[in-house]
Write a protein that holds these residues in place. Structure first.
Motif, PDB file in Angstrom:
ATOM      1  N   THR A  90       0.858  -1.197   0.000  1.00  0.00           N
ATOM      2  CA  THR A  90       0.000   0.000   0.000  1.00  0.00           C
ATOM      3  C   THR A  90       0.894   1.248   0.000  1.00  0.00           C
ATOM      4  N   ALA A  91       0.252   2.411  -0.161  1.00  0.00           N
ATOM      5  CA  ALA A  91       1.019   3.672  -0.121  1.00  0.00           C
ATOM      6  C   ALA A  91       1.705   3.809   1.238  1.00  0.00           C
ATOM      7  N   LEU A 115       0.689  11.784   3.309  1.00  0.00           N
ATOM      8  CA  LEU A 115      -0.011  11.282   2.113  1.00  0.00           C
ATOM      9  C   LEU A 115      -1.289  12.082   1.855  1.00  0.00           C
ATOM     10  N   ILE A 116      -2.017  12.358   2.932  1.00  0.00           N
ATOM     11  CA  ILE A 116      -3.256  13.144   2.777  1.00  0.00           C
ATOM     12  C   ILE A 116      -2.918  14.542   2.257  1.00  0.00           C
ATOM     13  N   ILE A 120      -3.532  12.134  -1.567  1.00  0.00           N
ATOM     14  CA  ILE A 120      -3.973  10.732  -1.553  1.00  0.00           C
ATOM     15  C   ILE A 120      -5.185  10.673  -0.615  1.00  0.00           C
ATOM     16  N   THR A 121      -6.293  10.112  -1.101  1.00  0.00           N
ATOM     17  CA  THR A 121      -7.516  10.140  -0.294  1.00  0.00           C
ATOM     18  C   THR A 121      -7.505   9.017   0.749  1.00  0.00           C
ATOM     19  N   GLU A 122      -8.366   9.173   1.757  1.00  0.00           N
ATOM     20  CA  GLU A 122      -8.440   8.170   2.842  1.00  0.00           C
ATOM     21  C   GLU A 122      -8.587   6.762   2.281  1.00  0.00           C
ATOM     22  N   ASN A 123      -9.480   6.611   1.280  1.00  0.00           N
ATOM     23  CA  ASN A 123      -9.705   5.237   0.809  1.00  0.00           C
ATOM     24  C   ASN A 123      -8.628   4.731  -0.153  1.00  0.00           C
ATOM     25  N   GLN A 124      -7.698   5.628  -0.541  1.00  0.00           N
ATOM     26  CA  GLN A 124      -6.556   5.151  -1.350  1.00  0.00           C
ATOM     27  C   GLN A 124      -5.380   4.725  -0.467  1.00  0.00           C
ATOM     28  N   LYS A 139       2.592  11.505  -6.175  1.00  0.00           N
ATOM     29  CA  LYS A 139       2.148  12.069  -4.886  1.00  0.00           C
ATOM     30  C   LYS A 139       2.769  11.294  -3.721  1.00  0.00           C
ATOM     31  N   VAL A 140       2.869   9.973  -3.879  1.00  0.00           N
ATOM     32  CA  VAL A 140       3.475   9.156  -2.816  1.00  0.00           C
ATOM     33  C   VAL A 140       4.946   9.561  -2.639  1.00  0.00           C
TER      34      VAL A 140
END
Ligand code: ATP
Length: 232
Positions: A90-91, A115-116, A120-124, A139-140
């Motif tokens: 995962t991220a 990340l936020i 990057i959204t909560e569900n990602q 973004k990561v």
């Protein structure tokens, strides 16, 4: 922050980088533009300590980027054209792994936070990154630069292949790291992105920095004219 002085690189008789001089201050973004073969990648490789300059120096916050490259790498982040992450992680896991390699002590909460902040959204957060687009992988990488408080971020062709929405998101995220006081150097062919994003624009041709322009004084047509003038 970054100070490039009289930097030169020859490949045989080819003067690939010819007496380059520029600086990027903390919280500033410099975009380096130039045609294929202008010397941008060679410059980037010298800043990364991958190749040794024939003369001159690149100094990051007092450290020589070739002779003190290990120390410099701790203070900077390189984001290549295509960011490679572990697709089955995962991220959060990717960043935790990078942090472990860099011997950084960080909590999952801190990783989520950066990340936020990069969009990057909560569900990602808990999705495996194998399904992430180029823009999301960038973004990561930028989140990791935030986490490690990188003093300098170097990027190679970050917007190639990004759609206009992803390009705009990229611009917003880079402005986040700029606001944190990071110096950013971007090598690109994307005049529009350079115009929207940078404080200064450098135009390279045949190894030389032909122009170093303050962006706020430029319209996009002006920049386009400056760019094409190098060929006339
Ligand atoms: P592009 O936009 O196509 O990536 P660039 O501006 O990054 O181009 P460089 O790749 O730095 O340009 O190349 C600058 C010059 O140095 C070119 O003439 C190129 O052919 C030459 N060159 C680059 N790498 C090498 C190498 N490893 N060996 C010999 N010549 C090289």
């Amino acid at each position: 922050m970054l100070e490039v002085s009289n930097l030169n690189k020859f490949y045989g008789k080819n003067h690939a980088v010819n007496d380059l001089n520029f600086t990027v201050a903390s919280g500033e973004i410099l975009c380096l533009l130039g045609a294929n073969g202008a010397g941008k990648t060679t410059t980037l490789n010298m800043l990364l300590g991958f190749i040794k300059p024939d003369s001159g120096s690149a100094i990051l916050d007092g450290l020589d980027m070739y002779y003190q490259r290990s120390a410099c790498r701790e203070q900077m982040m390189y984001i290549p054209e295509n960011v490679h992450l572990y697709p089955s992680f995962t991220a959060i896991e990717n960043i935790a792994y990078l942090a472990e390699l860099a011997k950084m002590r960080v909590s999952d909460g801190e990783i989520k936070d950066v990340l936020i902040r990069t969009g990057i959204t909560e569900n990602q957060l808990d999705r495996k990154v194998g399904s992430f687009s180029k823009g999301m992988r960038q973004k990561v990488a930028i989140a990791f630069a935030l986490l490690k408080h990188a003093k300098l971020v170097l990027m190679d062709e970050p917007t190639s292949g990004l759609d206009p929405v992803a390009t705009q998101e990229f611009i917003d995220v880079v402005n986040t790291i700029k606001e944190r006081g990071t110096a950013v150097l971007i090598v690109t062919h994307d005049l529009l992105c350079a115009h929207q994003l940078s404080d200064h624009i450098g135009i390279m041709s045949q190894g030389q920095l032909k122009q170093f322009i303050k962006n706020e004084q430029l319209t996009l047509p002006d920049l386009t004219e400056h760019y094409f003038n190098q060929f006339s």
